[in-house]
Design a protein around this motif. Structure first.
Motif, PDB file in Angstrom:
ATOM      1  N   ARG A  32     -19.157   8.866 -31.735  1.00 47.73           N
ATOM      2  CA  ARG A  32     -19.462   8.841 -29.479  1.00 47.73           C
ATOM      3  C   ARG A  32     -20.446   9.302 -29.386  1.00 47.73           C
ATOM      4  N   SER A  33     -20.763   9.501 -28.298  1.00 49.86           N
ATOM      5  CA  SER A  33     -21.339   9.892 -27.411  1.00 49.86           C
ATOM      6  C   SER A  33     -20.557  10.533 -25.969  1.00 49.86           C
ATOM      7  N   ASN A  34     -21.306  11.116 -25.718  1.00 52.76           N
ATOM      8  CA  ASN A  34     -20.556  11.410 -24.780  1.00 52.76           C
ATOM      9  C   ASN A  34     -19.239  11.556 -24.090  1.00 52.76           C
ATOM     10  N   ARG A  35     -18.672  12.637 -25.007  1.00 50.64           N
ATOM     11  CA  ARG A  35     -17.659  12.954 -25.389  1.00 50.64           C
ATOM     12  C   ARG A  35     -17.363  14.808 -24.974  1.00 50.64           C
ATOM     13  N   LYS A  36     -16.661  14.600 -23.831  1.00 51.17           N
ATOM     14  CA  LYS A  36     -16.713  15.629 -23.118  1.00 51.17           C
ATOM     15  C   LYS A  36     -15.600  16.878 -23.664  1.00 51.17           C
ATOM     16  N   VAL A  37     -15.782  18.441 -22.884  1.00 50.48           N
ATOM     17  CA  VAL A  37     -14.544  19.275 -22.802  1.00 50.48           C
ATOM     18  C   VAL A  37     -14.327  20.132 -21.815  1.00 50.48           C
ATOM     19  N   ILE A  38     -13.307  19.815 -21.537  1.00 51.69           N
ATOM     20  CA  ILE A  38     -13.117  20.606 -19.768  1.00 51.69           C
ATOM     21  C   ILE A  38     -13.100  22.376 -19.584  1.00 51.69           C
ATOM     22  N   VAL A  39     -13.605  22.722 -19.600  1.00 49.99           N
ATOM     23  CA  VAL A  39     -13.085  24.799 -19.749  1.00 49.99           C
ATOM     24  C   VAL A  39     -13.027  24.542 -18.255  1.00 49.99           C
TER      25      VAL A  39
ATOM     26  N   MET B 202     -15.044  24.890 -12.382  1.00 50.23           N
ATOM     27  CA  MET B 202     -14.576  23.890 -13.892  1.00 50.23           C
ATOM     28  C   MET B 202     -16.205  23.492 -14.803  1.00 50.23           C
ATOM     29  N   GLN B 203     -16.025  23.878 -15.970  1.00 55.08           N
ATOM     30  CA  GLN B 203     -17.471  23.937 -16.477  1.00 55.08           C
ATOM     31  C   GLN B 203     -17.383  22.577 -17.642  1.00 55.08           C
ATOM     32  N   THR B 204     -18.217  21.671 -18.036  1.00 60.42           N
ATOM     33  CA  THR B 204     -17.844  20.396 -18.922  1.00 60.42           C
ATOM     34  C   THR B 204     -18.856  20.922 -19.990  1.00 60.42           C
ATOM     35  N   ILE B 205     -18.349  20.964 -21.451  1.00 63.32           N
ATOM     36  CA  ILE B 205     -19.586  21.198 -22.361  1.00 63.32           C
ATOM     37  C   ILE B 205     -19.552  19.007 -22.785  1.00 63.32           C
ATOM     38  N   THR B 206     -20.479  19.259 -23.392  1.00 62.39           N
ATOM     39  CA  THR B 206     -20.565  17.769 -23.216  1.00 62.39           C
ATOM     40  C   THR B 206     -21.144  17.414 -25.013  1.00 62.39           C
ATOM     41  N   LEU B 207     -20.850  16.955 -26.019  1.00 62.02           N
ATOM     42  CA  LEU B 207     -20.932  16.359 -27.096  1.00 62.02           C
ATOM     43  C   LEU B 207     -21.370  15.480 -27.335  1.00 62.02           C
ATOM     44  N   SER B 208     -21.821  15.052 -28.653  1.00 65.62           N
ATOM     45  CA  SER B 208     -21.596  13.745 -29.719  1.00 65.62           C
ATOM     46  C   SER B 208     -21.117  14.362 -30.653  1.00 65.62           C
ATOM     47  N   SER B 209     -20.171  12.895 -31.761  1.00 71.35           N
ATOM     48  CA  SER B 209     -19.400  12.836 -33.214  1.00 71.35           C
ATOM     49  C   SER B 209     -20.558  11.964 -33.900  1.00 71.35           C
ATOM     50  N   SER B 210     -21.078  12.210 -34.968  1.00 72.91           N
ATOM     51  CA  SER B 210     -21.628  11.876 -35.957  1.00 72.91           C
ATOM     52  C   SER B 210     -20.843  11.120 -36.955  1.00 72.91           C
TER      53      SER B 210
END
Ligand code: ZN
Length: 134
Positions: free
Chosen positions: A122-129, A1-9
């Motif tokens: 939001r900051s620290n949004r995650k997407v699991i792959v 499992m990998q995690t992408i972390t992103l922020s929305s503006s």
């Protein structure tokens, strides 16, 4: 499992995560299989759609807001004022499964993968792959 972390503006936003997912698939060395992409949030979602005309992102946001108007007498708005975001997450869905062939995601020419934000910024949004295959 990998995690992408992103922020929305923005409050409502589509963020293209295709290149990040493709990198995870490449690094996995899986040639034949599936790529499972999952958003562990109650006010965000995932969609796969057009990548060429950026207007389609604005149109998806506009149409989704028409289907689920903000503050339409929802009970949850009395709790933390973001019921519409929860409903949009449920309608759009929090996961996608994409086939992998010859080590490549089998997206159509006009398709990219988008994280959809409905309660930003939001900051620290995650997407699991998860890449599954051989
Ligand atoms: Zn809430």
């Amino acid at each position: 499992m990998q995690t992408i972390t992103l922020s929305s503006s923005k409050k409502h936003e589509l963020i293209d995560i295709t290149s990040k997912v493709e990198e995870i698939v490449k690094n996995s060395k899986v040639k034949e299989g599936i790529c499972f992409v999952y958003v562990p949030h109650a006010t965000a979602a995932l969609t796969i759609n057009e990548n060429a005309d950026l207007n389609i992102q604005a149109d998806i946001i506009k149409a989704t807001n028409k289907i689920v108007p903000e503050h339409d007498g929802y009970l949850h708005d009395e709790v933390d004022n973001n019921a519409a975001a929860h409903i949009k997450s449920t309608i759009i869905g929090v996961s996608k499964t994409i086939p992998i062939n010859n080590g490549k995601l089998q997206l159509g020419v006009w398709q990219d993968i988008f994280f959809t934000e409905w309660d930003g910024p939001r900051s620290n949004r995650k997407v699991i792959v998860n890449v599954i295959g051989k």
